[in-house]
Scaffold this active site. Structure first.
Site, mmCIF file in Angstrom:
data_model
loop_
_atom_site.group_PDB
_atom_site.id
_atom_site.type_symbol
_atom_site.label_atom_id
_atom_site.label_comp_id
_atom_site.label_asym_id
_atom_site.label_seq_id
_atom_site.Cartn_x
_atom_site.Cartn_y
_atom_site.Cartn_z
ATOM 1 C CG HIS A 1 -18.348 -3.833 -13.163
ATOM 2 N ND1 HIS A 1 -18.521 -3.643 -14.493
ATOM 3 C CD2 HIS A 1 -17.162 -4.432 -13.020
ATOM 4 C CE1 HIS A 1 -17.481 -4.126 -15.138
ATOM 5 N NE2 HIS A 1 -16.632 -4.604 -14.262
ATOM 6 C CB CYS B 1 -15.325 -1.647 -16.217
ATOM 7 S SG CYS B 1 -14.058 -2.914 -16.008
ATOM 8 N NE ARG C 1 -10.845 -10.601 -15.055
ATOM 9 C CZ ARG C 1 -10.892 -9.924 -16.194
ATOM 10 N NH1 ARG C 1 -10.053 -10.200 -17.170
ATOM 11 N NH2 ARG C 1 -11.787 -8.968 -16.372
HETATM 12 N N1 GLN Z 1 -11.743 -5.998 -20.582
HETATM 13 C C1 GLN Z 1 -11.369 -5.080 -19.573
HETATM 14 C C2 GLN Z 1 -10.423 -5.628 -18.517
HETATM 15 O O1 GLN Z 1 -10.528 -6.757 -18.078
HETATM 16 C C3 GLN Z 1 -12.622 -4.518 -18.956
HETATM 17 C C4 GLN Z 1 -13.401 -5.553 -18.232
HETATM 18 C C5 GLN Z 1 -14.756 -5.120 -17.806
HETATM 19 O O2 GLN Z 1 -15.380 -4.189 -18.340
HETATM 20 N N2 GLN Z 1 -15.196 -5.855 -16.827
HETATM 21 O O3 GLN Z 1 -9.535 -4.921 -18.132
#
Ligand code: GLN
Length: 261
Positions: A197, A96, A131
């Site tokens: 993740h 990520c 998101r």
């Molecule tokens: N900040 C990044 C995004 O939202 C990565 C997020 C994360 O590692 N969960 O794209």
């Protein structure tokens, strides 16, 4: 001769969102259960390392602000070593936020575009829409082996592959790199960038073992297999995560049919 895996984690205190530590613990346990020596090292802000010192590198995910905090340091203190490590064919797993940082360019919450390490030929833009969150299932290919990988994604960034870049896998359910082109992550030599993740590895023990096999024999296109372990709990978690991703896909399809129909 005792076999040994030296794992190096980059920015463990800053990039460790969503059980990234579970991935590290899982790698340690799978080595210990097989009598393989395991050493864990860390490189945080201001700390450099030599690519010879590690057999496997892990860099996890983070909030936008954590990513912003380490982005410049990564370029200043670790660029050469990470690039050399990947080009030596050694395995690296970037998850990520860590995946975004290793691309050519990335932008996060403040909208500013930043230079990444360029180890992976990908660029990440801040998405303007929602998101991309949820269970995800991916069909990947590593060392010539087809792998079904199950996990969870949560990112605002939309990542696009450069022309010659190879994705880590194809999305079966979920969003992947950008929710549009069906790609997930990136694969360069034996290094992987992915949006899946932690606990990615406990849910995908085969992926963990391929990374360990590569750590033990990085230049072998057919690294010797590792001793099998009793993986019934892990495989139950894998199946559960796959089922969750497929259920979500079904529900999403149903909702979109209702809207359009
Ligand atoms: N900040 C990044 C995004 O939202 C990565 C997020 C994360 O590692 N969960 O794209």
């Amino acid at each position: 001769m005792t076999e040994r895996v030296r794992l190096l984690t980059l920015y463990p205190d800053e990039l460790n969102i969503y059980a990234d530590r579970g991935n590290l613990l899982f790698l340690r346990k799978r080595c210990e259960w097989r009598g393989i020596e395991f050493e864990a090292k860390e490189a945080g802000p201001g700390e450099s390392f030599s690519p010879e010192e590690a057999d496997l590198i892990y860099i996890g995910g983070g909030q936008d602000r954590d990513q912003e905090a380490v982005g410049a340091d990564l370029l200043e203190t670790k660029e050469e070593a990470v690039t050399a490590f990947v080009e030596m064919g050694k395995p690296l797993l970037a998850v990520c936020g860590g995946f975004q940082l290793l691309g050519r360019r990335w932008s996060s919450g403040d909208g500013e575009e930043r230079e990444g390490l360029g180890v992976f030929d990908v660029s990440t833009e801040r998405g303007t829409g929602k998101r991309l969150i949820g269970a995800v299932a991916v069909e990947a290919n590593l060392l010539g082996e087809r792998l079904l990988v199950a996990g969870f994604e949560n990112h605002a960034g939309r990542t696009r592959l450069g022309v010659g870049a190879t994705p880590f896998g194809t999305v079966i359910a979920g969003y992947g790199n950008n929710g549009e082109d069906g790609t997930e992550g990136v694969l360069r030599m034996n290094s992987i960038g992915t949006y899946l993740h932690g606990p990615l590895l406990p849910k995908n023990p085969r992926l963990a073992d391929l990374l360990l096999a590569l750590a033990l024999s990085p230049n072998d296109p057919n690294p010797p297999g590792l001793a099998p372990l009793e993986d019934s709990l892990e495989m139950a978690a894998h199946q559960e995560a796959l089922d969750a991703a497929l259920r979500n896909r079904k529900n999403r399809n149903r909702r979109s049919r209702v809207r359009t129909g």
